[in-house]
Design an enzyme around this catalytic site. Structure first.
Site, PDB file in Angstrom:
ATOM      1  N   ASP A 150       0.814  -1.224   0.000  1.00  0.00           N
ATOM      2  CA  ASP A 150       0.000   0.000   0.000  1.00  0.00           C
ATOM      3  C   ASP A 150       0.844   1.268   0.000  1.00  0.00           C
ATOM      4  OD1 ASP A 150       0.813  -0.757   2.527  1.00  0.00           O
ATOM      5  OD2 ASP A 150      -1.044  -0.214   3.531  1.00  0.00           O
ATOM      6  N   GLU A 264      -7.823   5.150   7.012  1.00  0.00           N
ATOM      7  CA  GLU A 264      -7.773   5.159   5.537  1.00  0.00           C
ATOM      8  C   GLU A 264      -9.070   5.583   4.843  1.00  0.00           C
ATOM      9  OE1 GLU A 264      -6.266   2.877   7.383  1.00  0.00           O
ATOM     10  OE2 GLU A 264      -4.162   3.173   6.839  1.00  0.00           O
ATOM     11  N   THR A 367       2.775   8.813   4.807  1.00  0.00           N
ATOM     12  CA  THR A 367       1.792   7.746   5.004  1.00  0.00           C
ATOM     13  C   THR A 367       1.289   7.683   6.446  1.00  0.00           C
ATOM     14  OG1 THR A 367       1.264   5.454   4.433  1.00  0.00           O
ATOM     15  CG2 THR A 367       3.428   5.854   5.394  1.00  0.00           C
TER      16      THR A 367
END
Ligand SMILES: *[C@@H]1O[C@H](CO)[C@@H](O)[C@H](O)[C@H]1NC(C)=O
Ligand SMILES: *[C@@H]1O[C@H](CO)[C@@H](O)[C@H](O)[C@H]1NC(C)=O
Ligand SMILES: *[C@@H]1O[C@H](CO)[C@@H](O)[C@H](O)[C@H]1NC(C)=O
Ligand SMILES: *[C@@H]1O[C@H](CO)[C@@H](O)[C@H](O)[C@H]1NC(C)=O
Ligand SMILES: *[C@@H]1O[C@H](CO)[C@@H](O)[C@H](O)[C@H]1NC(C)=O
Length: 470
Positions: A150, A264, A367
């Site tokens: 990811d 997310e 991230t």
């Protein structure tokens, strides 16, 4: 408004021991140098500013500067430490002026938090990661967009934007074609056998919910929205996203029923809301606030939901809850936040090295949701290049000086070598041309430009040595 309550409670509780000098779980005073404690503080720091709590940001910066010690013996994950500690410190460093912290003259290219970030990063350098490179064979032959890859896909896109690197974007677009060809079914993304293309796991992992946000970053809004709506149905079914969801069965996967308050899906909602203004995205946000408050709120903090079927809780609060989930939720509902700046306002910062245009927007989140101002990176990177250029010339000069000194020692053995009165002549016409040639080659017009002192005026500072006769 309940949302404000959630925000203030979440942060208050995380920082409570510091704030009130409250005892730790075993009755002892909390030690800010304690790895996991410092980690939460660093990870949550820029959230404080995004939520507008400037005074608390300043206080935490002071606490960190006085207490954090990276010289400790822990088995830290390279990846996690990089995204949380290094990313958190970098972002806090870049935001510190906005938060009213007094910055040193070289900021944003230097500063105490930047030095801490560098120190933490250096600690990571010699450490290997858990990659087995002996066989060179794929251990797992499943291809998909979730766990394990990811952040790679995310960083291809974000790296392309942050570093203005077309190659990274080209790589992503190539992968994106294959992903769409082989793993996408009805706007769900499955796991497939990488050589045969057959579906190996018809599963949606909650980590994969970043994908619609990433699609929106490359402008693929329609596909992003359709996939988002698929994922949102799962949220509605459980009041959260189970770690794994079996798509054909329409239910959770055994031992993967938990929801550790991951960011997310909310992250994707934030990006898509910026792009579309579609009110469905705010509904997801409202549902998330409700779930988090109703299911996960405990006396001091918000607990991981161990099982979405019966809403059992786990005795832990993940650091990404404050760093990411709270931040993205807040940004979803705060259209005038400085993070959303569209370039209509900016700050001009005069550094000893030149002028930088900062805070104009276009922040790239790492991230772990730590925002980086691309202009700051560009500004300081240019400084580096020019330093190298000056260093090159210095090296050339000293090597000439040595050669001449050798030559003179050979021919006239009287007295030590004295520097010439007109140092400009040290650069022979050839060398001078070469230097200028190199200068021209490096002067590509940057896409994100940040005016800085021109090379020639910097040379003037060293004018005792170099004369720019052009
Ligand atoms: C900032 O955070 C601290 C600690 O959580 C809290 O006590 C204070 O009221 C907050 N200030 C504002 C303006 O939100
Ligand atoms: C780190 O891991 C190694 C190997 O598993 C172990 O020997 C060592 O004691 C651990 N160190 C700490 C501080 O936990
Ligand atoms: C995707 O599918 C199209 C049409 O079937 C094909 O032409 C193309 O080569 C495929 N792309 C990749 C990257 O597999
Ligand atoms: C940019 O943001 C400002 C302030 O929020 C707003 O007035 C302006 O219309 C925006 N411009 C564009 C092009 O979106
Ligand atoms: C100086 O001399 C060394 C060998 O003695 C040579 O390799 C080098 O290129 C010379 N430097 C310059 C700038 O002429």
């Amino acid at each position: 408004m309940p949302f404000r309550l959630l925000i203030s409670l979440g942060l208050l509780c995380a920082l409570l021991p510091l704030h009130h000098g409250a005892p730790g779980p075993d009755g002892s005073a909390p030690d800010p140098a304690h790895y996991s404690f410092s980690l939460t503080l660093i990870d949550a720091l820029d959230t404080l500013l995004i939520l507008g709590n400037v005074s608390e940001f300043q206080r935490v910066v002071e606490v960190l500067q006085d207490n954090v010690d990276f010289d400790i013996d822990v088995n830290a994950s390279v990846f996690e430490t990089n995204i949380r500690v290094v990313g958190g410190l970098l972002s806090a460093h870049l935001l510190s002026k906005k938060a009213g912290v007094e910055v040193e003259a070289g900021w944003p290219c230097s500063g105490p938090l930047l030095r801490m970030a560098e120190e933490a990063a250096r600690k990571l350098l010699p450490v290997g990661n858990h990659i087995d490179v002996l066989t060179g064979k794929w251990v797992a032959q499943d291809a998909g967009i979730g766990a394990g890859v990811d952040s790679y896909f995310e960083y291809l896109v974000k790296g392309a934007i942050l570093l203005q690197d077309k190659k990274l974007m080209a790589m992503f677009l190539e992968y994106n074609k294959a992903i769409r060809n082989y793993t996408r079914f009805d706007d769900w993304y499955l796991w497939v056998q990488m050589y045969k293309g057959t579906v190996s796991m018809p599963v949606f992992q909650s980590l994969e919910a970043y994908w619609p946000g990433l699609q929106s970053l490359i402008g693929d809004i329609d596909n992003a929205m359709r996939t988002f709506l698929n994922y949102y149905t799962v949220w509605k079914q459980f009041g959260g996203l189970p770690e794994f969801y079996n798509i054909p069965q329409g239910y959770t996967v055994e031992k993967r029923e938990g929801y550790p308050l991951r960011p997310e899906l909310i992250e994707s909602a934030m990006y898509l809301y910026r792009a579309t203004g579609d009110p469905t995205l705010l509904e997801l946000g409202r549902d998330a606030v409700e779930s988090i408050e109703k299911i996960s709120k405990v006396e001091c903090g918000f607990a991981t939901i161990k099982d979405l079927r019966d809403h059992k809780l786990d005795n832990r609060m993940e650091s990404f809850f404050l760093a990411e989930t709270v931040k993205y939720l807040y940004l979803l509902f705060d259209p005038t936040n400085f993070i959303h700046n569209n370039g209509s306002t900016f700050d001009t910062v005069i550094t000893p090295y030149g002028e930088c245009i900062l805070g104009a927007g276009g922040y790239i989140f790492n991230t772990e949701a730590h925002p980086i101002d691309p202009a700051a990176l560009h500004c300081c990177q240019r400084l580096k290049e020019e330093q190298w250029e000056v260093e090159d010339l210095m090296r050339e000069f000293y090597s000439l000086k040595r050669n001449r000194s050798k030559f003179q020692k050979k021919t006239m053995s009287s007295g030590p070598w004295e520097p010439p009165t007109r140092p400009g002549i040290l650069l022979s016409p050839e060398n001078h041309d070469q230097a200028r040639e190199r200068k021209r080659a490096k002067q590509k017009v940057p896409l994100l430009s940040c005016p800085s002192q021109p090379f020639t005026s910097k040379l003037a500072l060293l004018g005792q040595v170099f004369l720019d006769s052009s």
